[in-house]
Design an enzyme around this catalytic site. Structure first.
Site, short mmCIF file in Angstrom:
data_model
loop_
_atom_site.label_atom_id
_atom_site.label_comp_id
_atom_site.label_asym_id
_atom_site.label_seq_id
_atom_site.Cartn_x
_atom_site.Cartn_y
_atom_site.Cartn_z
N LYS A 89 34.43 66.42 -20.39
CA LYS A 89 33.59 66.53 -21.59
C LYS A 89 32.14 66.92 -21.32
O LYS A 89 31.21 66.38 -21.93
CB LYS A 89 33.63 65.20 -22.36
CG LYS A 89 34.98 64.84 -22.90
CD LYS A 89 34.99 63.50 -23.60
CE LYS A 89 34.83 62.35 -22.65
NZ LYS A 89 35.15 61.06 -23.24
N ASP A 108 37.85 54.20 -23.42
CA ASP A 108 37.67 54.07 -24.88
C ASP A 108 38.98 53.87 -25.63
O ASP A 108 39.04 53.18 -26.64
CB ASP A 108 36.86 55.23 -25.47
CG ASP A 108 37.39 56.60 -25.08
OD1 ASP A 108 38.30 56.69 -24.25
OD2 ASP A 108 36.87 57.61 -25.61
C1 BGC Z 1 38.61 61.39 -20.85
C2 BGC Z 1 39.30 60.12 -21.28
C3 BGC Z 1 38.79 59.68 -22.64
C4 BGC Z 1 38.91 60.83 -23.64
C5 BGC Z 1 38.42 60.46 -25.02
C6 BGC Z 1 38.70 62.44 -21.94
O1 BGC Z 1 37.95 63.57 -21.57
O2 BGC Z 1 39.19 61.89 -19.67
O3 BGC Z 1 39.09 59.09 -20.34
O4 BGC Z 1 39.55 58.58 -23.08
O5 BGC Z 1 38.19 61.94 -23.16
O6 BGC Z 1 37.09 60.08 -25.00
#
Ligand code: BGC
Length: 507
Positions: free
Chosen positions: A191, A227
């Site tokens: 992200k 989360d």
């Molecule tokens: C992460 C996860 C997270 C999800 C939602 C993903 O990019 O790898 O760990 O739960 O985003 O936030």
């Protein structure tokens, strides 16, 4: 409507919105010629997934869940299936005062949470949001943790809590290999984060060290939480049959309660453990290549982490707008929209925000909003027919996202039902994330897909507010109640197929 799961088993559904199909529509706003419409539909066809394709996606994921759980197969599995050391959902007896940190997007939050026994709800006392500057998201990791520790200090100061040593739930929404509830190694950033010196390190330790460097306050035990897990636990406090957590926001992911006997990487066979699937990585071994479009490939290629989180890049808020932008550029080049014109804004990466998709798909206000976005935000020569076409693009991309997510969720629900040998499963999913909560039709499309692909599961969706903050406190509370730990076993490298890879599940 294109939002319906197609019943044609082999053919992809045609790209059409009901309004565009309606010959009798007497509105004179849009007058798209049948020839143009037919070209637009053909262009968008690769984004439309037949029921058969969705079933295939679900079946591939089913195998990948098993690979991720296996001791020999885990290392190379694209869906990591990470044990969380959370062994139970709340039972209502949790109580106490907790701190919670929530890091997973561009903002970072600090909370003080009070859990009252048997009240069936978490009382959120206070919270504070701190921004994370863009350069910090990609700078040295130590600076990020110093920033977090500083925000926490300021928060404790404002509440006069600096002298109290409170347990802390740390929601860290990235893939982590948890060695224990308070030991968590970052596998990789996702992200848009890319801080140096954190991948491969224990983030709990990095947080503790940052607090120690300051030396002006201390914290008690730490429970690390993804989360999804926080969301499940927060819902679990209200509805004890909640055993799946789902996030569709900037990123996407799900967790669920798995039988310990199937969690081959953790010692012990008794009871259940929550597994953070990290389904965003589904397809990283090329298994989704047949449904990836050239636009998905381009979004991946130009991302900060090419080759990873393939499924997430087809679904979540960080990428949906960008896929739409690339599609619109190509459609303009083919003279299907905007009289064949593009604009400097449209040619700028990330200028088509994911929230535009939700706004443009609103029943009553969507077309008007489209007109404003296209002309004012993006400087395009857009008329009513362009707005209709852009709305169709949004509809098709968000539908694909909802259906892929629905197919993945159905896989998990079917797995839980099979695990327990039930003819019928009734369960609750705790959900959070702006793509799910802000889009006018997303939840309906997702739920419809789940119903079709998991017909023997009766699933209730419970949207949480602030699950990852309050849920983290719940994890800390439940961990205190149970205080049982077990060990993560070393993976054995395996060319050998594992027995459980052949595990048969009925649909
Ligand atoms: C992460 C996860 C997270 C999800 C939602 C993903 O990019 O790898 O760990 O739960 O985003 O936030």
């Amino acid at each position: 409507m294109s939002s319906e799961v197609s019943n044609g088993d082999t053919d992809a559904p045609r790209a059409k919105r009901a309004k565009l199909e309606d010959e009798d529509d007497d509105s004179d706003e849009a007058a798209i010629s049948p020839a143009t419409m037919s070209k637009v539909e053909d262009f968008l066809l690769p984004f439309q997934l037949s029921l058969e394709k969705l079933r295939e996606v679900s079946s591939k994921l089913r195998k990948d869940l098993i690979r991720g759980l296996g001791k020999h197969t885990h290392r190379r599995a694209p869906v990591k299936m990470l044990p969380t050391f959370v062994r139970d959902t709340p039972d209502g007896t949790e109580k106490g005062d907790f701190l919670a940190l929530d890091l997973g997007g561009t903002n970072f939050r600090v909370l003080h949470v009070c859990v009252e026994e048997n009240l069936q709800k978490v009382l959120k006392n206070d919270s504070q949001v701190c921004a994370i500057p863009q350069e910090m998201m990609q700078g040295p990791g130590e600076e990020l943790f110093d920033h977090i520790a500083a925000c926490l200090a300021e928060f404790l100061e404002s509440l006069e809590l600096k002298d109290k040593i409170l347990p802390l739930g740390f929601t860290f929404s990235f893939p982590c290999e948890q060695k224990d509830i308070d030991k968590s190694i970052l596998i990789r950033w996702t992200k848009g984060f890319a801080c140096s010196g954190v991948e491969g390190q224990d983030v709990v330790l990095m947080l503790r060290e940052a607090i120690k460097r300051r030396g002006d306050y201390d914290i008690g035990s730490i429970a690390m939480v993804n989360d999804t897990v926080g969301t499940m636990m927060n819902c679990g406090y209200q509805d004890q049959s909640c055993e799946i957590g789902l996030i569709i926001g900037t990123g996407t992911n799900a967790c669920y309660m798995e039988e310990m006997r199937n969690v081959k990487r953790v010692e012990g066979d008794e009871g259940r453990m929550c597994i953070n699937t990290e389904w965003g990585g589904f397809g990283d071994d090329g298994s989704l290549r047949d449904i990836q479009t050239e636009f998905d490939v381009e979004v991946d290629r130009t991302s900060i982490n090419p080759g990873v989180h393939t499924f997430e890049k087809m679904i979540s808020g960080m990428y949906l707008g960008e896929v739409a932008r690339l599609v619109l550029i190509e459609m303009a080049k083919k003279n299907l929209v905007f009289g064949g014109e593009t604009s400097e804004a449209l040619l700028t990466p990330d200028s088509f925000e994911t929230r535009f998709i939700s706004e443009i798909e609103e029943e009553d206000t969507g077309l008007e909003r489209a007109q404003l976005i296209l002309t004012e935000d993006l400087g395009l020569p857009a008329g009513p027919d362009d707005c209709e076409i852009v709305r169709l693009v949004c509809d098709i991309l968000s539908t694909r996202s909802a259906q892929l997510c629905g197919a993945a969720l159905a896989t998990i629900a079917n797995r839980i039902r099979n695990n327990r040998g039930l003819s019928h499963l009734t369960t609750t999913v705790g959900v959070d994330g702006t793509v799910y909560t802000k889009h006018p039709h997303y939840s309906d499309r997702l739920e419809e897909t789940v119903k079709t692909l998991a017909p023997k599961c009766d699933i209730k969706f419970l949207v949480t507010d602030d699950g990852s903050g309050k849920g983290a406190a719940m994890v800390t509370a439940v961990a205190q109640r149970l205080a049982i730990h077990s060990k993560l076993l070393e993976d054995s490298d395996g060319d050998e197929e594992e027995d459980e890879e052949d595990e048969e599940e009925e649909d």
